[in-house]
Scaffold this active site. Structure first.
Site: not given
Lengths: 281, 299
Positions: B34, B51, B150
């Site tokens: 976040d 991002h 992952l």
């Protein structure tokens, strides 16, 4: 070399415990110290007034004090930018103190929170439901007085109660006692119900989505999801508290519910009021 | 930028890592990544840059996890709720994801070296078709790796995951593979997107928010003890058997020995049913991915 690292790990672990203990003691001492400081200051201020005005009435009469506190709590609630509609009190400690929990519930009601849930992960409150309810009613009288109790009426919900919507309007606050059975078990029961419907050809598998599951898990159409959960105790986990309903819930941890003060609750509410929820956007 | 940043730790980091590893370590850590946009605002750069830098930091974090012998990592990359953002931002994120998955396919040797298995959890049908194909290729290519895992949550929310699991069980009932009485907490867990992973031990959310935002709600809820679950299942089997005998039995009550045998038989047949169903479910999911990869190959 491995032993050296293990030794270093143990040393750091001990230091961490000392640090935490020190912080807890410091918090308690600071609060007590502040309390003594305030009462000393008040006494110092009042003695000359008492001497110069011998006919001075008693400064804080007991019933008046309750009214003053009640209005203050209500005003505090209104002063916050946002107040949770539904607050969860998650007790993650071994020995629950019913009086302290009852105090928390009554303060939440006084501040203006409509739905209050009480939860522990062993189901103790569920089993001792009536004792908790009695304690809450007692503390309501104690803290809010008779007038206040009339104004802030409380409705107790048990699991599975089919709450009539019209009853909600007449009540100010709704208190619900939850246990782990309300969590994953409820979701599994809803899943079984939906699969039975598919077995009996009343539904198809493609009919099942978030909305359908949500409506089954929502016991009452009016009860909102918890906006805020206050977690009391050292365990850093939700401990199975309503997994489906807590997707957007803010979690605030407090060290313990034992001897918790109104100020502790209010500072958590202030913290909640300052949170920004973007809801994905 | 690569998915796992190469490079060793410096001396202090190595020392800290060795000290930490001497104590109990989580086996599975989940991250909510976040704060990219707030970071971009603070640094006065474009959101997209925020991002991209967020992804770079993820690559670094994965390297730290490998060094700390944390072999399973789950990251919350894109929520279904994030589709509410502006079209530009969503398109930008989809493009970033596409580039990263293409890059991943180029680095297959590196991934094989570290034994990294990539899984993508979420409703992939909500994504653009070309991204779905890249994801499918990446997942299929790393499927057999088993040193570390992952899990990337993309087009994911926990409620969708739970509803999907319930939907899959309903599909199993529709196909006659399982009965509605076979539905249990354990079976639901095995129908989730994350069924191949253990529950996360630790959840870390960056940027200071203190909510779960619809991430791993089921997995983070504390499990009932195994004995509790086994006991519940045993009771459920008994109840089902009693029901069956009442409806299909010849009216004569069974003696204790026969009852025990009947219960064992019922439990064994239930477990076989469930295994067959889970096999069929896995096959359905694998076929979905393989179909996407063959579409990609033909294109």
């Amino acid at each position: 070399m491995v032993h050296v690292y293990e030794f270093m790990w143990r040393v750091l672990h001990v230091l961490l415990h000392i640090h935490r203990t020190f912080i807890t003691l410091f918090r308690i001492r600071l609060r007590n110290w502040n309390g003594q400081l305030w009462s000393r200051a008040l006494a110092a201020l009042l003695v000359p007034i008492a001497l110069s005005f011998p006919k001075q009435k008693k400064l804080v009469p007991a019933p008046g004090k309750r009214v003053g506190r009640r209005y203050r709590w209500g005003a505090d609630g209104k002063s916050l930018e946002k107040l949770p509609d539904h607050i969860g009190l998650l007790i993650a400690e071994e020995e629950p103190r019913y009086t302290d929990i009852a105090n928390l519930v009554v303060w939440c009601m006084a501040v203006g929170i409509s739905y209050i849930s009480v939860y522990d992960n062993h189901g103790v409150f569920r089993r001792n439901n009536s004792r908790l309810m009695e304690e809450i009613l007692k503390q309501q009288q104690e803290l809010l007085g008779l007038e206040g109790s009339k104004q802030h009426s409380v409705e107790f919900l048990s699991n599975g109660t089919d709450k009539q919507d019209h009853q909600v309007l007449s009540c100010q606050s709704v208190v619900k006692v939850l246990s782990p059975d309300d969590g994953k078990l409820r979701i599994v029961q809803a899943a079984q119900e939906l699969c039975r419907a598919v077995e009996q050809m009343e539904k198809t598998a493609k009919d099942i989505n978030v909305t359908v599951l949500d409506s089954l898990l929502r016991e009452s159409k009016t009860t909102p999801d918890p906006d805020l959960v206050l977690k009391f105790g050292p365990v850093e986990s939700t401990l199975g508290f309503l997994p489906w309903h807590i997707r957007l819930t803010e979690f605030i941890s407090l060290p313990s519910h034992v001897d918790v003060s109104y100020e502790d609750l209010f500072s958590a509410l202030q913290h909640y009021a300052s949170c920004e929820q973007r809801l994905g956007k | 930028m690569s998915w796992i940043r190469e490079g060793e730790l410096n001396l202090i980091e190595k020392l800290s890592a060795n000290i930490l590893k001497a104590g109990p370590m989580p086996k599975h850590v989940a991250f909510i990544m976040d704060g990219n946009r707030r970071y971009a605002r603070k640094r006065q750069v474009e959101r997209q840059e925020g991002h991209t830098q967020g992804f770079d930091k993820l690559a670094e974090t994965l390297r730290w996890c490998l060094n700390l012998s944390i072999h399973e990592v789950t990251v919350y990359a894109f929520s279904i709720e994030n589709f509410k953002r502006s079209k530009d931002e969503v398109d930008g994120l989809m493009e970033l994801a596409k580039q990263k998955f293409i890059r991943l396919l180029e680095e297959q040797d590196n991934l094989e070296k570290h034994g990294v298995c990539i899984r993508v959890l979420g409703d992939l049908t909500l994504l653009p078709l070309d991204l779905q194909q890249h994801i499918a290729r990446a997942v299929v290519a790393t499927r057999t790796h088993n040193k570390c895992f992952l899990n990337v949550c993309f087009a994911y929310t926990s409620r969708h995951e739970i509803a999907n699991a319930v939907g899959e069980m309903a599909w199993g009932v529709e196909q006659g593979l399982i009965k509605s009485s076979d539905v249990s907490e354990a079976l639901l867990s095995r129908c989730l997107y994350s069924s191949n992973s253990p529950n996360p031990d630790l959840l870390i959310r960056t940027s200071g928010e203190v909510r779960l935002s619809d991430f791993l709600l089921w997995q983070k809820a504390r499990d009932q003890h195994r004995e509790g679950q086994a006991l519940q299942q045993h009771e459920a089997d008994r109840a089902c058997l009693a029901d069956l005998l009442q409806h299909h039995g010849n009216g004569k009550p069974l003696d204790a020995q026969r009852r025990r045998e009947a219960l064992l038989n019922y439990t064994a047949s239930r477990e076989e049913r469930v295994q067959d169903f889970l096999g069929a479910l896995q096959h359905k999911r694998d076929s979905f991915l393989t179909d996407l990869t063959s579409q990609a190959a033909l294109a």
